[in-house]
Design an enzyme around this catalytic site. Structure first.
Site, PDB file in Angstrom:
ATOM      1  N   SER A  97       0.812  -1.216   0.000  1.00  0.00           N
ATOM      2  CA  SER A  97       0.000   0.000   0.000  1.00  0.00           C
ATOM      3  C   SER A  97       0.849   1.272   0.000  1.00  0.00           C
ATOM      4  O   SER A  97       1.576   1.528  -0.942  1.00  0.00           O
ATOM      5  CB  SER A  97      -0.961  -0.044   1.184  1.00  0.00           C
ATOM      6  N   ASP A 241      -1.937   6.059  -3.805  1.00  0.00           N
ATOM      7  CA  ASP A 241      -0.837   5.320  -3.193  1.00  0.00           C
ATOM      8  C   ASP A 241      -0.469   4.188  -4.160  1.00  0.00           C
ATOM      9  O   ASP A 241      -0.993   4.134  -5.276  1.00  0.00           O
ATOM     10  CB  ASP A 241      -1.216   4.816  -1.790  1.00  0.00           C
ATOM     11  N   ASP A 243      -1.144   1.064  -4.447  1.00  0.00           N
ATOM     12  CA  ASP A 243      -2.166   0.111  -4.912  1.00  0.00           C
ATOM     13  C   ASP A 243      -3.488   0.801  -5.217  1.00  0.00           C
ATOM     14  O   ASP A 243      -4.494   0.134  -5.470  1.00  0.00           O
ATOM     15  CB  ASP A 243      -2.361  -1.023  -3.901  1.00  0.00           C
ATOM     16  N   ASP A 245      -5.896   2.257  -3.744  1.00  0.00           N
ATOM     17  CA  ASP A 245      -7.174   2.202  -3.030  1.00  0.00           C
ATOM     18  C   ASP A 245      -7.441   3.556  -2.374  1.00  0.00           C
ATOM     19  O   ASP A 245      -8.528   3.816  -1.889  1.00  0.00           O
ATOM     20  CB  ASP A 245      -7.231   1.056  -2.004  1.00  0.00           C
TER      21      ASP A 245
HETATM   22 MG    MG Z   1      -3.416   1.360  -0.316  1.00  0.00          MG
END
Ligand code: MG
Length: 452
Positions: A97, A241, A243, A245
């Site tokens: 992340s 970020d 990834d 999300d």
């Molecule tokens: Mg993340």
């Protein structure tokens, strides 16, 4: 120092140290056993260590007879949506992340594409620790299939949302700078923005895992994005970020606004379309109280952590949920933080209201959050201090949802034990940074006085 962090949602460690391939294979075996040799979706963010992790995990999944669907480099929400579509028995996302590049991690999810709840997590850990592995004989080993449709499916799902009006967005000719930190968002966000009819300026949109900035999209890490928004006179800047999300916003005035605003603005928009309960964590901004009052809907607060928010959202049938970190959950897509859907929602909001992003922000009462921590030598001391805090502040009728939270008229301070570090976190919020800082510091002083 042991850098391996095992939490409810998964495992994180440092590559070349604690993020060990044999550990990954063991976890994959445990998940394959947990998923009863079923269908497992595997994907990763762009970190260069992802390929190593992928092979280690594949080994364990094949050994336990799983039917692996490998979606390659994709954002976490894209991977989880694919798992949901396929009604997979589980999924593994390889990502750390917002942690720096030397880190990597794995996150597990179950059939519905949601991260594990505490009970499922406990069961997986039990299998992992007991070594109750269900290894398959040679004729029942698993298989791997590549699937490159996850991105297209995620985009199609977002564009099918009833409130996304591509024609309207196109007519606004919005100029958008997107900063993916060369992370997994690179494979989807620029594409989605173009399909929405925006003029797109890319920054760090090569999914090569070479992060040009810290992958946490906190305002202090977004100077290059701010500069590009200013130079190109863009309407808005977005940052993910690694990834994707999470989503952070840079205003048309080239200012990186607090990550708290992402959830605040997105829920303001969602509630304008559909009224219903909202779920936030106990350390999410008071601006959410304002939004809930504005639309006359209940606001529930949970312990910090996406899994807690999701659990509550499902219980109360919430229309939107999230955290102040820039992670927003749209149940119409799925129950996980989704920076890609958030981006589309904010763009629709801009197109629809005709105002600039800085005008939208100025309509919301301003608050400031200060986050500090106290280093603690051991967990027992942390527990003792938390108990003491509960007693000390008992007369102020504290909220005990997550640690001890003392709520004033226009401010709060929250004291809680970290789940991942030997620290006590002290967060405060008030109408100005100065006030919030004073509140945080005076609370820290009280706690430190107990430490001698
Ligand atoms: Mg993340």
């Amino acid at each position: 120092m042991d850098t391996l962090i095992i939490s409810v949602s998964g495992v994180r460690g440092i590559v070349g140290e604690s993020f060990h391939p044999s550990l990954l294979t063991r976890f994959a075996i445990a998940l394959g056993t947990f998923a009863k040799s079923g269908k497992v979706v595997l994907g990763r963010d762009s970190r260069t260590s992802g390929e190593m992790a992928r092979h280690a995990l594949l080994s364990g999944l094949i050994a336990t007879g799983c039917e692996v669907v490998d979606v390659g480099i994709c954002p976490t929400p894209t991977i989880l949506l694919r798992a949901k579509n396929l009604q997979a028995d589980g999924s593994i996302t390889i990502t750390a992340s917002h942690n720096p590049i030397e880190w990597n991690g794995i996150e597990f999810a179950v059939s519905c594409g949601s991260l594990l709840n505490p009970e499922q997590s406990a069961e997986l850990m039990r299998i992992y620790e007991s070594g109750e592995d269900k290894l398959m004989p040679q004729d029942k080993l698993g298989s791997v299939k590549q699937d490159d449709t996850a991105v297209e499916r995620h985009i199609a799902k977002i564009l099918s949302l009833p409130y996304i009006d591509v024609r309207l967005i196109k007519s606004r000719r919005l100029k958008v700078v997107i900063d993916c930190c060369n992370g997994a968002g690179s494979v989807i966000s620029p594409k989605l923005l173009r399909q929405l009819g925006c003029e797109v300026i890319e920054l760090g949109c090569h999914p090569n895992g070479k992060f040009p900035r810290h992958p946490e999209p906190a305002p202090e890490h977004l100077s290059q994005l701010c500069e590009l928004v200013r130079m190109r006179d863009a309407d808005i800047g977005f940052a993910h970020d690694s990834d994707a999300d999470r989503l952070a916003i840079v205003s048309d005035k080239a200012e990186a606004i607090s990550n708290e605003y992402t959830f605040v603005l997105a829920s303001d928009f969602i509630l304008s379309k559909q009224k219903g309960p909202v779920v936030a964590t106990s350390s999410t901004s008071m601006m959410m109280d304002y939004i809930a009052r504005k639309w006359d809907v209940p606001l529930y607060r949970t312990k910090v952590g996406v899994g807690n928010v999701v659990g509550k959202m499902q219980k109360v049938n919430a229309v939107v949920g999230g955290e102040g970190t820039g992670g927003v959950i749209f149940p119409e897509i799925h129950h996980t933080t989704d920076g890609i859907t958030t981006l589309a929602v904010i763009i629709q909001q801009l197109a629809e209201c005709g105002a600039t992003i800085s005008e939208l922000v100025s309509e919301i009462p301003k608050y400031s959050i200060i986050k500090k921590k106290i280093e603690i030598s051991n967990q027992q001391l942390a527990d003792d201090l938390m108990q003491k805090a509960a007693q000390y502040f008992a007369d102020e009728n504290p909220d005990l949802t997550d640690g001890v939270k003392i709520i004033g008229k226009d401010s709060w301070v929250n004291i809680r034990k970290s789940g991942t570090e030997p620290v006590i976190r002290v967060f405060s919020e008030a109408r100005t940074t100065e006030e919030a800082g004073k509140l945080c510091d005076s609370t820290i002083k009280i706690i430190q006085s107990w430490m001698g």
